[in-house]
Write a protein that holds these residues in place. Structure first.
Motif, PDB file in Angstrom:
ATOM      1  N   GLU A  12       6.616   0.749  -6.958  1.00 20.40           N
ATOM      2  CA  GLU A  12       5.258   0.772  -7.499  1.00 20.40           C
ATOM      3  C   GLU A  12       5.090   1.886  -8.522  1.00 20.40           C
ATOM      4  OE1 GLU A  12       0.624   1.183  -6.068  1.00 20.40           O
ATOM      5  OE2 GLU A  12       2.227   1.618  -4.657  1.00 20.40           O
ATOM      6  N   SER A  13       5.627   3.036  -8.231  1.00 23.37           N
ATOM      7  CA  SER A  13       5.531   4.167  -9.150  1.00 23.37           C
ATOM      8  C   SER A  13       6.230   3.870 -10.473  1.00 23.37           C
ATOM      9  CB  SER A  13       6.121   5.405  -8.491  1.00 23.37           C
ATOM     10  OG  SER A  13       6.071   6.504  -9.365  1.00 23.37           O
ATOM     11  N   ARG A  14       7.415   3.280 -10.412  1.00 24.69           N
ATOM     12  CA  ARG A  14       8.152   2.923 -11.644  1.00 24.69           C
ATOM     13  C   ARG A  14       7.389   1.872 -12.447  1.00 24.69           C
ATOM     14  NH1 ARG A  14      12.804   2.924  -8.307  1.00 24.69           N
ATOM     15  NH2 ARG A  14      12.714   0.661  -8.233  1.00 24.69           N
ATOM     16  N   VAL A  20       1.859   1.872 -18.064  1.00 22.67           N
ATOM     17  CA  VAL A  20       1.146   2.872 -18.859  1.00 22.67           C
ATOM     18  C   VAL A  20       1.876   3.103 -20.178  1.00 22.67           C
ATOM     19  CG1 VAL A  20       0.503   5.306 -18.980  1.00 22.67           C
ATOM     20  CG2 VAL A  20       0.022   3.985 -16.919  1.00 22.67           C
ATOM     21  N   ALA A  21       3.194   3.148 -20.139  1.00 18.79           N
ATOM     22  CA  ALA A  21       3.981   3.404 -21.350  1.00 18.79           C
ATOM     23  C   ALA A  21       3.857   2.268 -22.361  1.00 18.79           C
ATOM     24  CB  ALA A  21       5.439   3.625 -20.983  1.00 18.79           C
TER      25      ALA A  21
END
Length: 72
Positions: A12-14, A20-21
């Protein structure tokens, strides 16, 4: 030792960082003139007034409704 919850959190973090990027900018970049009428603007603004900003947004919304992409 990592469990399934830890692995899910890492995934999930990745994915969040990637989203966002690669997100699209929220409107056109400032260029020194109003994006709607072409009048000169200063201070990194994109539009000369609220009427031009709103007109530009209405135009973009119409383009999207008719199956086109963002024109900027």
């Amino acid at each position: 030792m990592t469990d399934i919850a830890d692995m899910a959190e890492q995934v999930e973090s990745r994915e969040r960082a990637a989203a966002v990027a690669y997100r699209k900018p929220e409107g056109p970049l400032p260029c020194g003139q109003c994006r709607c009428c072409g009048a000169p603007v200063k201070d990194g603004r994109r539009f000369c007034d609220a009427a031009c900003r709103d007109g530009w947004q209405r135009e973009q919304d119409a383009i999207l409704r008719n199956g086109g992409g963002m024109a900027w």
